[in-house]
Design a protein around this motif. Structure first.
Motif, short mmCIF file in Angstrom:
data_model
loop_
_atom_site.label_atom_id
_atom_site.label_comp_id
_atom_site.label_asym_id
_atom_site.label_seq_id
_atom_site.Cartn_x
_atom_site.Cartn_y
_atom_site.Cartn_z
N LEU A 75 0.83 -1.20 0.00
CA LEU A 75 0.00 0.00 0.00
C LEU A 75 0.87 1.25 0.00
CD1 LEU A 75 -2.63 1.57 0.12
CD2 LEU A 75 -2.65 1.18 2.61
N MET A 76 1.92 1.26 0.80
CA MET A 76 2.78 2.45 0.83
C MET A 76 3.46 2.66 -0.52
SD MET A 76 4.29 2.67 4.72
CE MET A 76 5.16 1.10 4.73
N CYS A 77 3.86 1.58 -1.17
CA CYS A 77 4.43 1.71 -2.52
C CYS A 77 3.38 2.22 -3.50
CB CYS A 77 5.01 0.37 -2.98
SG CYS A 77 6.49 -0.13 -2.07
N ASP A 78 2.15 1.73 -3.37
CA ASP A 78 1.07 2.22 -4.22
C ASP A 78 0.80 3.70 -3.98
OD1 ASP A 78 0.74 -0.24 -5.44
OD2 ASP A 78 -1.03 -0.80 -4.25
N ARG A 111 2.99 5.92 -3.12
CA ARG A 111 4.09 6.66 -3.76
C ARG A 111 4.00 6.68 -5.27
NH1 ARG A 111 6.30 9.76 -4.06
NH2 ARG A 111 8.53 9.44 -4.05
N THR A 112 3.41 5.65 -5.86
CA THR A 112 3.30 5.60 -7.32
C THR A 112 1.91 6.01 -7.81
OG1 THR A 112 2.74 3.24 -7.24
CG2 THR A 112 5.09 3.81 -7.52
N ASN A 113 1.13 6.60 -6.90
CA ASN A 113 -0.23 7.07 -7.22
C ASN A 113 -1.12 5.95 -7.73
OD1 ASN A 113 0.24 9.81 -6.48
ND2 ASN A 113 1.40 10.05 -8.38
N ASN A 114 -0.94 4.76 -7.22
CA ASN A 114 -1.76 3.62 -7.61
C ASN A 114 -2.65 3.11 -6.48
OD1 ASN A 114 -0.95 3.29 -10.34
ND2 ASN A 114 1.02 2.53 -9.60
N ALA A 115 -2.71 3.83 -5.38
CA ALA A 115 -3.56 3.41 -4.27
C ALA A 115 -5.02 3.59 -4.68
CB ALA A 115 -3.24 4.22 -3.03
N GLU A 116 -5.82 2.58 -4.42
CA GLU A 116 -7.20 2.60 -4.88
C GLU A 116 -8.17 3.19 -3.87
OE1 GLU A 116 -8.16 -1.34 -6.18
OE2 GLU A 116 -6.60 -1.33 -7.70
N SER A 117 -7.79 3.29 -2.62
CA SER A 117 -8.73 3.78 -1.62
C SER A 117 -8.77 5.31 -1.62
CB SER A 117 -8.36 3.26 -0.23
OG SER A 117 -7.17 3.85 0.22
N GLU A 118 -9.79 5.85 -1.01
CA GLU A 118 -9.98 7.29 -0.96
C GLU A 118 -8.99 7.97 -0.02
OE1 GLU A 118 -13.50 10.38 0.35
OE2 GLU A 118 -14.05 8.40 -0.39
N PRO A 178 -5.71 6.63 1.41
CA PRO A 178 -4.74 5.54 1.56
C PRO A 178 -3.77 5.73 2.73
CG PRO A 178 -4.18 6.88 -0.35
CD PRO A 178 -5.53 7.33 0.13
N GLU A 179 -3.42 6.96 3.06
CA GLU A 179 -2.50 7.15 4.18
C GLU A 179 -3.17 6.75 5.49
OE1 GLU A 179 -1.25 9.80 0.84
OE2 GLU A 179 -3.15 9.50 1.88
N VAL A 180 -4.46 7.06 5.62
CA VAL A 180 -5.20 6.65 6.82
C VAL A 180 -5.33 5.12 6.84
CG1 VAL A 180 -7.40 6.81 8.06
CG2 VAL A 180 -6.40 8.85 7.00
N ASP A 181 -5.56 4.52 5.69
CA ASP A 181 -5.61 3.06 5.61
C ASP A 181 -4.26 2.46 6.01
OD1 ASP A 181 -8.22 3.26 4.74
OD2 ASP A 181 -7.71 2.98 2.62
N ALA A 182 -3.18 3.11 5.60
CA ALA A 182 -1.85 2.62 5.96
C ALA A 182 -1.65 2.67 7.48
CB ALA A 182 -0.77 3.43 5.25
N LEU A 183 -2.09 3.75 8.09
CA LEU A 183 -1.96 3.84 9.55
C LEU A 183 -2.80 2.76 10.22
CD1 LEU A 183 -0.64 5.44 11.87
CD2 LEU A 183 -2.75 6.80 11.96
#
Length: 160
Positions: free
Chosen positions: A108-111, A113-120, A122-127
């Motif tokens: 997810l963190m790589c996604d 950084r590459t603007n490929n995260a699908e969630s609205e 993503p940083e909160v999802d990562a936490l």
């Protein structure tokens, strides 16, 4: 129950105290540092589990501290993102120790950084994923962040 917003607030307050001596990296750099810290966490875990491997053992490696610093950097990214649109439900942990997945978090963190995260958010999802892994390891996420903040403050504010 500690919310994800509570975890972010721990880091926000510390970052405000250290602002003049410990600059906040931009969001992308925060995520890059979180990826780095996650790698250091995995390195420390491997050193614990595989102590017969030939490794450079010139310093102590502490998985708990590395994981704490991973969360600190994720939260450091979040404090720079607009979050006014999030409601109380968005800040509730979804992941728990039973579904913790270190590699999914790194992906997810790589996604992010590459603007490929699908969630609205993503940083909160990562936490959220980070706190689940902390719980899986038997660590209190808020304690990890408080300890990390205290260590950074002790290191950087003594110079000021």
């Amino acid at each position: 129950m500690t919310t994800l917003a509570d975890l972010v607030e721990i880091v926000r307050e510390s970052r405000e105290r250290t602002d003049s001596v410990f600059p906040l990296p931009d969001v992308d750099s925060c995520i890059d540092y979180a990826i780095t810290e996650a790698g250091e966490y995995l390195d420390a875990v491997l050193r614990e589990k595989r102590d017969t491997d030939k490794r450079n053992r010139d310093k102590a490696h502490d998985a708990r501290k590395e994981w704490a610093q991973t969360g600190y950097m994720i939260a450091s990214a979040i404090i720079q993102k607009p979050t006014d649109h999030l409601d109380a439900l968005d800040w509730q942990p979804y992941f728990d120790a039973t579904i913790a997945d270190f590699y999914a978090l790194v992906r997810l963190m790589c996604d992010i950084r590459t603007n490929n995260a699908e969630s609205e958010n993503p940083e909160v999802d990562a936490l959220d994923m980070w706190q689940a892994q902390a719980l899986y390891s038997g660590w209190n996420p808020a304690d990890l962040l408080r300890e990390t903040c205290a260590a950074f403050e002790a290191k950087h504010l003594q110079v000021a």
